[in-house]
Design an enzyme around this catalytic site. Structure first.
Site, short mmCIF file in Angstrom:
data_model
loop_
_atom_site.label_atom_id
_atom_site.label_comp_id
_atom_site.label_asym_id
_atom_site.label_seq_id
_atom_site.Cartn_x
_atom_site.Cartn_y
_atom_site.Cartn_z
CG ASP A 174 -1.85 1.09 1.35
OD1 ASP A 174 -1.63 2.15 0.71
OD2 ASP A 174 -2.84 0.93 2.08
CB ILE A 175 1.41 3.96 -2.47
CG1 ILE A 175 2.66 4.72 -2.87
CG2 ILE A 175 0.17 4.84 -2.46
CD1 ILE A 175 2.70 5.11 -4.33
CG ASN A 211 -9.75 13.24 -10.75
OD1 ASN A 211 -9.90 14.45 -10.64
ND2 ASN A 211 -10.22 12.39 -9.85
N GLY A 214 -9.67 4.46 -5.95
CA GLY A 214 -8.35 3.84 -6.11
C GLY A 214 -7.31 4.40 -5.16
CB VAL A 215 -3.65 4.81 -5.60
CG1 VAL A 215 -3.49 5.70 -6.78
CG2 VAL A 215 -2.49 4.92 -4.66
CG ASP A 216 -7.06 10.75 -6.11
OD1 ASP A 216 -6.40 11.40 -5.29
OD2 ASP A 216 -7.82 11.28 -6.96
CB SER A 237 -2.99 4.97 -16.57
OG SER A 237 -3.04 6.38 -16.68
N GLY A 286 -5.48 1.15 -13.17
CA GLY A 286 -6.68 0.75 -12.42
C GLY A 286 -7.92 1.24 -13.13
CE1 TYR A 296 -9.40 8.22 -14.92
CE2 TYR A 296 -7.17 9.08 -15.11
CZ TYR A 296 -8.51 9.27 -14.79
OH TYR A 296 -8.94 10.50 -14.38
N1 AR6 Z 1 -1.38 1.63 -2.96
C1 AR6 Z 1 -0.80 1.32 -4.15
N2 AR6 Z 1 -1.48 1.07 -5.27
C2 AR6 Z 1 -2.83 1.14 -5.20
C3 AR6 Z 1 -3.53 1.46 -4.01
C4 AR6 Z 1 -2.74 1.72 -2.86
N3 AR6 Z 1 -3.29 2.05 -1.69
N4 AR6 Z 1 -4.86 1.45 -4.29
C5 AR6 Z 1 -4.99 1.11 -5.59
N5 AR6 Z 1 -3.77 0.91 -6.14
P1 AR6 Z 1 -6.16 3.71 -9.79
P2 AR6 Z 1 -5.82 5.16 -12.35
C6 AR6 Z 1 -3.40 0.53 -7.51
O1 AR6 Z 1 -7.52 3.26 -10.18
O2 AR6 Z 1 -6.03 3.91 -13.11
C7 AR6 Z 1 -9.18 7.67 -9.22
O3 AR6 Z 1 -10.56 7.76 -9.02
C8 AR6 Z 1 -4.44 -0.11 -8.40
O4 AR6 Z 1 -4.58 -1.50 -8.11
O5 AR6 Z 1 -5.95 4.17 -8.40
O6 AR6 Z 1 -4.68 6.06 -12.73
C9 AR6 Z 1 -8.57 9.01 -9.62
O7 AR6 Z 1 -9.20 10.08 -8.95
C10 AR6 Z 1 -3.83 0.14 -9.78
O8 AR6 Z 1 -2.85 -0.87 -10.09
O9 AR6 Z 1 -5.62 4.91 -10.75
C11 AR6 Z 1 -8.82 9.04 -11.09
O10 AR6 Z 1 -10.13 9.45 -11.37
C12 AR6 Z 1 -3.08 1.46 -9.61
O11 AR6 Z 1 -3.03 1.70 -8.20
C13 AR6 Z 1 -8.66 7.59 -11.51
O12 AR6 Z 1 -8.94 6.82 -10.33
C14 AR6 Z 1 -3.78 2.64 -10.27
O13 AR6 Z 1 -5.18 2.50 -10.11
C15 AR6 Z 1 -7.24 7.28 -11.92
O14 AR6 Z 1 -7.18 5.96 -12.41
#
Ligand code: AR6
Length: 170
Positions: free
Chosen positions: A9-10, A23, A31-33, A121, A123, A125
């Site tokens: 977990d980051i 975003n 997601g991570v955000d 991107s 997840g 995206y």
């Molecule tokens: N630690 C590390 N990686 C993570 C964590 C975490 N706690 N949680 C998820 N991931 P995503 P995107 C991974 O969807 O595709 C948001 O709503 C996840 O498994 O977080 O760039 C933003 O506001 C995946 O491999 O980001 C944007 O609207 C990676 O992080 C949109 O999602 C990226 O997934 C951005 O989408």
């Protein structure tokens, strides 16, 4: 620069800066955000709002990066970058590469020496994770910076294995 891969977990990383897959609105999301804003507390969103008001009225463009406090997280800073939504018909790789280059540029401005990245991107995206991993590792390795450790923090086993293969292939 050392590239390290960890499954985890980051938000828990003890590094100078963590990168957020944000975003354009900078107002949080899933997601991570979502995890970063939840664990880091309101100071991050406050600073994002100020950035919107001062420098990014139209939102942070795709491929750009900007830093804020990390609030209550162990890191000192969050570097927010906006990845491209995956498209099967248009090649947006250059925008994804730009996220990593710009994040490293901002890290250098901050004086951050250890930086943790998620799979931007890959997840919500929709970017195929093997391709996202190849672009991430290739770009970080070919970008000159003062960062001594780029740590990719992969949340799922799939993503971890994709990054392992991409690193083994360079
Ligand atoms: N630690 C590390 N990686 C993570 C964590 C975490 N706690 N949680 C998820 N991931 P995503 P995107 C991974 O969807 O595709 C948001 O709503 C996840 O498994 O977080 O760039 C933003 O506001 C995946 O491999 O980001 C944007 O609207 C990676 O992080 C949109 O999602 C990226 O997934 C951005 O989408």
């Amino acid at each position: 620069m050392d590239i390290t891969l960890v499954r985890g977990d980051i938000t828990e990383q003890q590094v100078d800066a963590i990168v957020n897959a944000a975003n354009s609105s900078l107002m949080g999301g899933g997601g991570v955000d979502g995890a970063i804003h939840r664990r880091g507390g309101p100071a991050i969103l406050d600073e994002c709002r100020r950035l919107r008001a001062s420098r990014f009225g139209g939102g942070l463009p795709t491929g750009y990066a900007v830093a804020t406090t990390a609030g209550e997280l162990p890191a000192d800073w969050v570097i927010h970058t906006v990845g491209p939504v995956y498209s099967a018909t248009e090649d947006r790789s250059e925008l994804l590469a730009s996220c990593y280059r710009e994040s490293l540029r901002v890290a250098d401005e901050l004086g951050a020496r250890t930086v943790a990245f998620p799979a931007v991107s890959a997840g919500i995206y929709g970017w195929p994770v093997h391709d996202a991993a190849r672009i991430a590792i290739g770009t970080v390795l070919s970008t000159p910076s003062q960062v001594v450790e780029a740590r990719f923090v992969l949340f799922t086993e799939d993503a971890y294995q994709a990054f392992r293969s991409a690193l083994a292939a360079v």
